[in-house]
Design a protein around this motif. Structure first.
Motif, short mmCIF file in Angstrom:
data_model
loop_
_atom_site.label_atom_id
_atom_site.label_comp_id
_atom_site.label_asym_id
_atom_site.label_seq_id
_atom_site.Cartn_x
_atom_site.Cartn_y
_atom_site.Cartn_z
N ASP A 74 0.92 -1.03 -0.03
CA ASP A 74 -0.06 0.09 -0.06
C ASP A 74 0.79 1.18 -0.09
O ASP A 74 0.64 2.28 -0.70
CB ASP A 74 -0.89 -0.02 1.13
CG ASP A 74 -1.98 -0.93 1.26
OD1 ASP A 74 -2.39 -1.47 0.14
OD2 ASP A 74 -2.57 -1.42 2.24
N MET A 115 -0.29 -6.64 -4.83
CA MET A 115 -1.57 -6.51 -4.12
C MET A 115 -2.23 -7.82 -4.23
O MET A 115 -2.62 -8.50 -3.37
CB MET A 115 -2.41 -5.24 -4.43
CG MET A 115 -3.73 -5.35 -3.83
SD MET A 115 -3.36 -4.85 -1.83
CE MET A 115 -3.25 -3.15 -2.03
N TYR A 256 -10.27 -3.95 -3.72
CA TYR A 256 -9.29 -3.90 -4.83
C TYR A 256 -10.01 -4.29 -6.16
O TYR A 256 -9.64 -3.37 -6.97
CB TYR A 256 -8.02 -4.65 -4.46
CG TYR A 256 -7.29 -4.74 -5.54
CD1 TYR A 256 -6.03 -3.75 -5.73
CD2 TYR A 256 -7.30 -5.77 -6.71
CE1 TYR A 256 -5.06 -3.78 -6.60
CE2 TYR A 256 -6.05 -5.63 -7.64
CZ TYR A 256 -5.43 -4.56 -7.73
OH TYR A 256 -4.54 -4.87 -8.56
N SER A 260 -10.31 -1.66 -9.13
CA SER A 260 -9.71 -1.90 -10.81
C SER A 260 -10.85 -2.01 -11.92
O SER A 260 -10.56 -1.44 -12.84
CB SER A 260 -9.17 -3.44 -10.63
OG SER A 260 -7.99 -3.40 -9.81
N PRO A 288 -7.86 2.12 -1.44
CA PRO A 288 -7.46 0.77 -0.93
C PRO A 288 -6.24 0.94 0.17
O PRO A 288 -6.53 0.18 1.24
CB PRO A 288 -6.64 -0.11 -1.66
CG PRO A 288 -7.44 0.34 -3.35
CD PRO A 288 -7.56 1.70 -2.89
N ASN A 292 -7.56 -0.11 4.01
CA ASN A 292 -7.07 -1.67 4.50
C ASN A 292 -6.92 -1.39 5.90
O ASN A 292 -7.02 -2.33 6.76
CB ASN A 292 -5.93 -1.83 3.50
CG ASN A 292 -6.47 -2.37 2.18
OD1 ASN A 292 -7.34 -2.47 2.00
ND2 ASN A 292 -5.46 -2.45 1.32
#
Length: 322
Positions: A74, A115, A256, A260, A288, A292
């Motif tokens: 990250d 990731m 995620y 995307s 993200p 997270n």
């Protein structure tokens, strides 16, 4: 049109111009402040998580070690983009030389692939923890844990290194990048010649990684659900344990994938304005990494307790000094 070469000598350095956001006059400082706040949230959240895990020996377990790798991933993505973006908002500086451009693109793509590979390794760990609890420590040894994490990073780094190797000696017919940060596609869009090999490899790599990680995660959670249903007759708390163990990982993966998909969809529709596309691209770098730590801190009881304990200790020290 100016003809440049990716392998140009240092006497004739390549300088790109990033023309992403159309910053309205006088709005630069405000956008700088918003980007700074976002970056501070990312640094603070992920920094707290990694410090707590490192300092608390009770958290030196496979799941939390993998969270540390996720935190590093990250920070890699956010740091590759946000500091330069803040400089752009504050000073209006849009130029970026060749090596920093390649480094930025390399880090952004590595963030995207790593990731997924790290989340795939975490899914395997959760599968062993729920389905083979008695054999967990013998299967997920320290050596295997570090090997799996190293493999996740090596796969990402190797795939992206091959992707960017196609840039070598590709002639460029321009220096204006229609994006807020450098990426493989944005640089190759300036090529004077077609780049079919890079296009095919990039699409194949993206499809293979996404599909492979999805298969691993789907298989793991199907087995986890099956095991939890079988065990619920003997242990009524098994569903709760499985939820606490797996929910953060699954939420992070879904988050995620949503980010995307939004980027992919926005790029496929010409009617979507460039500013909106760039905005979604920045959200992919910010959302993200910012969420997270909150997800893991809220759902993971051990991590949450350790954070609160560390915070209370620091507060007591400050009060004692006063």
């Amino acid at each position: 049109m100016e003809n440049l070469t990716m392998g140009a000598s240092l006497k004739q350095p390549i300088v790109f111009e990033l023309v992403g956001f159309d910053v309205p006059p006088g709005q630069g400082p405000l956008l700088f402040f918003l980007a700074l706040c976002a970056y501070m949230v990312v640094l603070l959240g992920n920094g707290v998580v990694i410090c707590v895990i490192v300092m608390d020996r009770n958290l030196h377990r496979p799941m939390f070690v993998m969270i540390c790798h996720l935190v590093v991933c990250d920070l890699l993505g956010a740091t590759a983009v946000l500091p330069r973006l803040m400089m752009h908002f504050l000073t209006g500086q849009k130029n970026i030389s060749y090596l920093p451009a390649i480094a930025q693109g390399f880090c952004v793509h590595t963030y995207g692939v790593a990731m997924q590979t790290i989340l795939g390794v975490m899914a395997y760990d959760r599968y062993i923890a729920v389905c083979e609890p008695l054999r967990y420590h013998s299967i997920m040894t320290s050596a295997r844990l570090h090997s799996c994490c190293a493999l996740a990073w090596m796969v990402a780094l190797l795939l992206i290194a091959v992707l960017f190797s196609f840039h070598m000696n590709v002639p460029l017919c321009g220096r204006i990048i229609q994006h807020v940060y450098c990426s493989n596609r944005s640089i190759l869009n300036l090529a004077c010649v077609p780049t079919p090999i890079s296009n095919i490899y990039g699409l194949s790599m993206s499809w293979s990684v996404s599909t492979g990680v999805f298969v691993i995660i789907a298989f793991s959670y199907i087995r986890i659900l099956s095991a939890s249903f079988k065990k619920r007759q003997t242990d009524s708390s098994v569903h709760k344990k499985a939820f606490q163990t797996c929910a953060p990982h699954l939420v992070v993966y879904v988050l995620y994938q949503i980010a995307s998909v939004i980027i992919i969809v926005s790029l496929r529709f010409p009617s979507v304005s460039q500013n909106i596309r760039n905005f979604f691209s920045i959200l992919f770098i910010i959302i993200p990494p910012a969420l997270n730590p909150i997800i893991y801190g809220l759902v993971s009881k051990d991590l949450r307790a350790s954070i609160l304990n560390l915070f209370s200790i620091q507060v007591m020290r400050v009060c004692h000094k006063q």
